[in-house]
Write a protein that holds these residues in place. Structure first.
Motif, short mmCIF file in Angstrom:
data_model
loop_
_atom_site.label_atom_id
_atom_site.label_comp_id
_atom_site.label_asym_id
_atom_site.label_seq_id
_atom_site.Cartn_x
_atom_site.Cartn_y
_atom_site.Cartn_z
N SER A 52 36.68 13.93 -55.17
CA SER A 52 36.62 12.85 -56.21
C SER A 52 35.83 11.73 -55.88
CB SER A 52 38.06 12.61 -56.84
OG SER A 52 37.83 11.85 -58.08
N LEU A 53 34.48 11.90 -55.93
CA LEU A 53 33.65 10.72 -55.38
C LEU A 53 33.32 9.90 -56.69
CD1 LEU A 53 31.70 12.39 -52.61
CD2 LEU A 53 33.49 10.73 -52.36
N PHE A 54 32.94 8.66 -56.32
CA PHE A 54 32.43 7.86 -57.31
C PHE A 54 31.31 7.02 -56.93
CE2 PHE A 54 32.40 3.85 -59.80
CZ PHE A 54 31.86 4.21 -61.14
N LEU A 55 30.11 7.06 -57.33
CA LEU A 55 28.94 6.55 -56.97
C LEU A 55 28.58 5.36 -57.91
CD1 LEU A 55 26.58 6.34 -54.54
CD2 LEU A 55 25.46 8.11 -56.20
N SER A 56 28.56 4.02 -57.32
CA SER A 56 27.84 3.10 -58.24
C SER A 56 26.83 2.37 -57.53
CB SER A 56 29.17 2.30 -58.71
OG SER A 56 29.58 1.65 -57.48
N SER A 57 25.95 1.77 -58.31
CA SER A 57 24.98 0.63 -57.80
C SER A 57 24.87 -0.46 -58.64
CB SER A 57 23.66 1.28 -57.97
OG SER A 57 23.08 1.67 -59.01
N ASN A 58 24.47 -1.41 -58.03
CA ASN A 58 24.20 -2.91 -58.87
C ASN A 58 23.21 -3.60 -58.23
OD1 ASN A 58 24.92 -5.05 -60.54
ND2 ASN A 58 25.92 -6.07 -59.08
N THR A 59 22.36 -4.24 -58.89
CA THR A 59 21.08 -4.99 -58.46
C THR A 59 21.12 -6.41 -59.09
OG1 THR A 59 18.88 -5.09 -58.09
CG2 THR A 59 19.66 -4.20 -59.95
N ASN A 60 20.77 -7.44 -58.37
CA ASN A 60 20.59 -8.86 -58.93
C ASN A 60 19.44 -9.03 -59.55
OD1 ASN A 60 18.62 -8.52 -56.57
ND2 ASN A 60 19.13 -10.62 -55.95
N LEU A 61 18.47 -7.91 -59.73
CA LEU A 61 17.06 -8.02 -60.35
C LEU A 61 17.06 -7.11 -61.38
CD1 LEU A 61 14.75 -9.95 -60.72
CD2 LEU A 61 13.65 -8.41 -58.99
N HIS A 62 17.17 -7.25 -62.88
CA HIS A 62 17.08 -6.19 -63.56
C HIS A 62 15.73 -5.88 -64.35
CE1 HIS A 62 21.33 -5.50 -63.13
NE2 HIS A 62 21.67 -6.81 -63.19
N ARG A 63 14.95 -6.89 -64.00
CA ARG A 63 13.39 -6.82 -64.50
C ARG A 63 12.37 -7.41 -63.61
NH1 ARG A 63 11.63 -8.16 -70.56
NH2 ARG A 63 9.23 -8.45 -70.25
N TYR A 64 11.39 -6.63 -63.71
CA TYR A 64 10.25 -6.89 -62.61
C TYR A 64 9.08 -6.66 -63.50
CZ TYR A 64 7.68 -6.82 -58.25
OH TYR A 64 6.69 -7.36 -57.15
N GLU A 65 8.26 -7.93 -63.35
CA GLU A 65 6.90 -7.82 -64.17
C GLU A 65 5.80 -7.28 -63.16
OE1 GLU A 65 3.71 -11.04 -65.84
OE2 GLU A 65 5.78 -11.59 -65.40
N VAL A 66 5.16 -6.43 -63.79
CA VAL A 66 3.87 -5.66 -62.93
C VAL A 66 2.75 -6.21 -63.72
CG1 VAL A 66 2.80 -3.52 -62.34
CG2 VAL A 66 5.23 -3.89 -62.29
N HIS A 67 1.79 -6.81 -62.89
CA HIS A 67 0.45 -7.40 -63.61
C HIS A 67 -0.53 -6.13 -63.88
CE1 HIS A 67 1.55 -11.50 -62.62
NE2 HIS A 67 1.98 -11.15 -61.82
N PRO A 68 -1.21 -6.32 -64.69
CA PRO A 68 -2.05 -5.05 -65.27
C PRO A 68 -2.98 -4.63 -64.06
CG PRO A 68 -2.37 -7.15 -66.84
CD PRO A 68 -1.58 -7.51 -65.48
N LEU A 69 -3.63 -3.85 -64.06
CA LEU A 69 -4.21 -2.98 -63.24
C LEU A 69 -5.58 -3.71 -62.64
CD1 LEU A 69 -4.42 -0.26 -61.44
CD2 LEU A 69 -6.10 0.67 -63.24
N GLY A 70 -5.65 -4.00 -61.35
CA GLY A 70 -6.69 -4.71 -60.84
C GLY A 70 -6.26 -6.22 -60.74
N THR A 71 -5.29 -6.67 -60.88
CA THR A 71 -4.93 -8.01 -60.78
C THR A 71 -3.74 -8.25 -59.73
OG1 THR A 71 -3.37 -8.20 -62.53
CG2 THR A 71 -5.52 -8.80 -63.03
N PHE A 72 -3.57 -7.23 -58.94
CA PHE A 72 -2.61 -7.43 -58.03
C PHE A 72 -2.84 -8.16 -57.00
CE2 PHE A 72 -1.42 -2.79 -59.24
CZ PHE A 72 0.04 -2.71 -59.38
N THR A 73 -1.78 -8.99 -56.44
CA THR A 73 -1.98 -10.00 -55.45
C THR A 73 -1.46 -9.27 -54.27
OG1 THR A 73 0.10 -11.19 -55.71
CG2 THR A 73 -1.75 -11.98 -56.84
N HIS A 74 -1.75 -9.77 -52.97
CA HIS A 74 -1.24 -9.16 -51.79
C HIS A 74 0.08 -10.05 -51.19
CE1 HIS A 74 -4.47 -6.22 -51.35
NE2 HIS A 74 -5.25 -7.17 -51.73
N SER A 75 0.45 -10.95 -51.87
CA SER A 75 1.82 -11.75 -51.56
C SER A 75 2.90 -10.64 -52.02
CB SER A 75 1.81 -13.07 -52.27
OG SER A 75 1.96 -12.98 -53.82
N SER A 76 4.00 -10.97 -51.52
CA SER A 76 5.35 -10.56 -51.80
C SER A 76 5.87 -10.82 -53.17
CB SER A 76 6.16 -10.55 -50.51
OG SER A 76 5.86 -10.09 -49.43
#
Length: 150
Positions: A52-76
């Protein structure tokens, strides 16, 4: 000859774990039988306990903004932490549990959109490895990166 069918339902204790269940069935009769030795049968069946296994997950960031194609920066981008927990809700011990997680790490033109910085584990051994040879890594298409659920 007459036949009787029935079902045995056994209930097991959480405090005593058994490998096998053994049942002896004996039929008796007031009649005289020529072969009474076949009136007894002994059954032995292996017992397998259902986990009887229960698997759960939680994250501190629920939304992540992705910039349009070609405007990626190389910073983290922003760091986020995801916690995955596996719990045994049953009363039987469970051994040799393996959890495989595949992380969506490639975007358009093989751009890295996710990288693991560190792994913390409690009561577990974690192995971080790249996809094995022969495993096909499918990049996330740009239209999926631009889609935002409102």
């Amino acid at each position: 000859p007459p036949q009787v069918s029935f079902t045995l339902e056994l209930e097991f204790s959480c405090s005593v774990l058994l490998d096998r269940a053994e049942v002896t069935l004996q039929a008796t009769s007031d009649s005289t039988e020529a072969t009474p030795q076949d009136n007894v049968v002994k059954l032995s069946v292996p017992i397998r306990y259902e986990p009887s296994l229960f698997l759960s997950s939680n994250t501190n960031l629920h939304r992540y903004e992705v910039h349009p194609l070609g405007t990626f920066t190389h910073s983290s981008g922003p760091e986020f932490t995801t916690t995955v927990k596996v719990q045994n809700l049953g009363c039987y011990p469970i051994q040799n549990v393996t959890l495989h997680m595949a992380l969506p790490a490639l975007g358009h033109h093989q751009a890295t959109i996710l990288s693991v910085t560190h792994v913390l584990a409690e009561n577990a051994t974690c192995v971080l490895q790249p996809p094995s040879v022969g495993t096909q890594v499918v990049p996330v298409p740009p239209e999926d990166l631009l889609h935002v659920d409102r």
